[in-house]
Design a protein around this motif. Sequence first.
Motif, PDB file in Angstrom:
ATOM      1  N   THR A   1      -5.493   1.533  35.746  1.00 22.43           N
ATOM      2  CA  THR A   1      -5.811   0.238  35.139  1.00 22.43           C
ATOM      3  C   THR A   1      -4.709  -0.767  35.437  1.00 22.43           C
ATOM      4  O   THR A   1      -3.639  -0.409  35.936  1.00 22.43           O
ATOM      5  CB  THR A   1      -5.955   0.376  33.611  1.00 22.43           C
TER       6      THR A   1
ATOM      7  N   ASN B   1      -3.100  -4.429  26.880  1.00 21.43           N
ATOM      8  CA  ASN B   1      -3.434  -3.199  27.612  1.00 21.43           C
ATOM      9  C   ASN B   1      -2.539  -2.031  27.222  1.00 21.43           C
ATOM     10  O   ASN B   1      -2.997  -0.893  27.139  1.00 21.43           O
ATOM     11  CB  ASN B   1      -3.367  -3.445  29.118  1.00 21.43           C
TER      12      ASN B   1
ATOM     13  N   LEU C   1      -1.096   2.714  34.023  1.00 21.76           N
ATOM     14  CA  LEU C   1      -1.109   1.258  33.871  1.00 21.76           C
ATOM     15  C   LEU C   1      -0.240   0.673  34.968  1.00 21.76           C
ATOM     16  O   LEU C   1       0.966   0.922  34.988  1.00 21.76           O
ATOM     17  CB  LEU C   1      -0.505   0.846  32.521  1.00 21.76           C
TER      18      LEU C   1
ATOM     19  N   HIS D   1     -10.344  -0.976  34.230  1.00 22.47           N
ATOM     20  CA  HIS D   1      -9.545  -1.866  33.388  1.00 22.47           C
ATOM     21  C   HIS D   1      -9.370  -1.278  31.994  1.00 22.47           C
ATOM     22  O   HIS D   1     -10.339  -0.797  31.409  1.00 22.47           O
ATOM     23  CB  HIS D   1     -10.226  -3.231  33.266  1.00 22.47           C
ATOM     24  N   ALA D   2      -8.153  -1.333  31.455  1.00 19.79           N
ATOM     25  CA  ALA D   2      -7.924  -0.892  30.079  1.00 19.79           C
ATOM     26  C   ALA D   2      -8.666  -1.823  29.123  1.00 19.79           C
ATOM     27  O   ALA D   2      -9.244  -1.388  28.132  1.00 19.79           O
ATOM     28  CB  ALA D   2      -6.427  -0.878  29.767  1.00 19.79           C
ATOM     29  N   SER D   3      -8.653  -3.122  29.453  1.00 16.66           N
ATOM     30  CA  SER D   3      -9.468  -4.081  28.700  1.00 16.66           C
ATOM     31  C   SER D   3      -9.907  -5.175  29.659  1.00 16.66           C
ATOM     32  O   SER D   3      -9.235  -5.451  30.644  1.00 16.66           O
ATOM     33  CB  SER D   3      -8.684  -4.681  27.534  1.00 16.66           C
TER      34      SER D   3
END
Length: 190
Positions: free
Chosen positions: A9, A153, A118, A90-92
């Motif tokens: 991500t 994130n 990340l 994507h984490a968010s």
Amino acid sequence: MAGKKVIITGVPGVGKTTVINEALSKLKSEGVEYKTINFGSFMFEVAKNEGLVENRDQMRSLDRTDQKRLQQRAAQAIAQIPGNVMIDTHASVKTPKGYLAGLPEWVLREIMPDMIILVETDNDQILMRRITDETRSRDKEGARAIAEHQEFNRSIAAAYAMATGCTIKLITNADHLLDLAATEMADALR
Ligand code: AMP
Ligand code: MG
């Protein structure tokens, strides 16, 4: 032995796809293989067929229920893929109505990752990369907004670790230091 599931991500423009490709070419020469899956491409295939969007960058402005439905379908399809799998996602997701979790409980339950990586770097470097990327329709936002997204994130990644017991690996993809980032990623994947 069951394959490893690794989720990669990072905010748009941080260089996830670039670091992944570098890391995988290093590993390939050692005989370590991962399939790379782009989560957004799975979603986009369906969204395009349904006539909802014309390009992948329009998906984050879709209705929340549509985004979640596309997300769930993608997770179910990706969960079926055997072997070592690396998922670029994507984490968010920053939507006009706020952050949407990229890995909500029903996605994590399907995929059950061993590790979430990340990819991060300085906010002003991300800003410059977005401005100079003409292949995508990247969000135009300032360094402060990018900082907020990167912080969010990290927070949500902690929740993902709690939910699954996966590890969280932070990798910096700084300007001119792609090889360092790729080496770190390869070490984590080995
Ligand atoms: P990318 O090419 O990785 O920037 O992804 C393109 C688009 O796919 C993103 O802007 C999102 O709209 C969507 N997307 C990717 N991964 C996820 C996810 N895990 N959950 C929801 N939307 C996602
Ligand atoms: Mg990408």
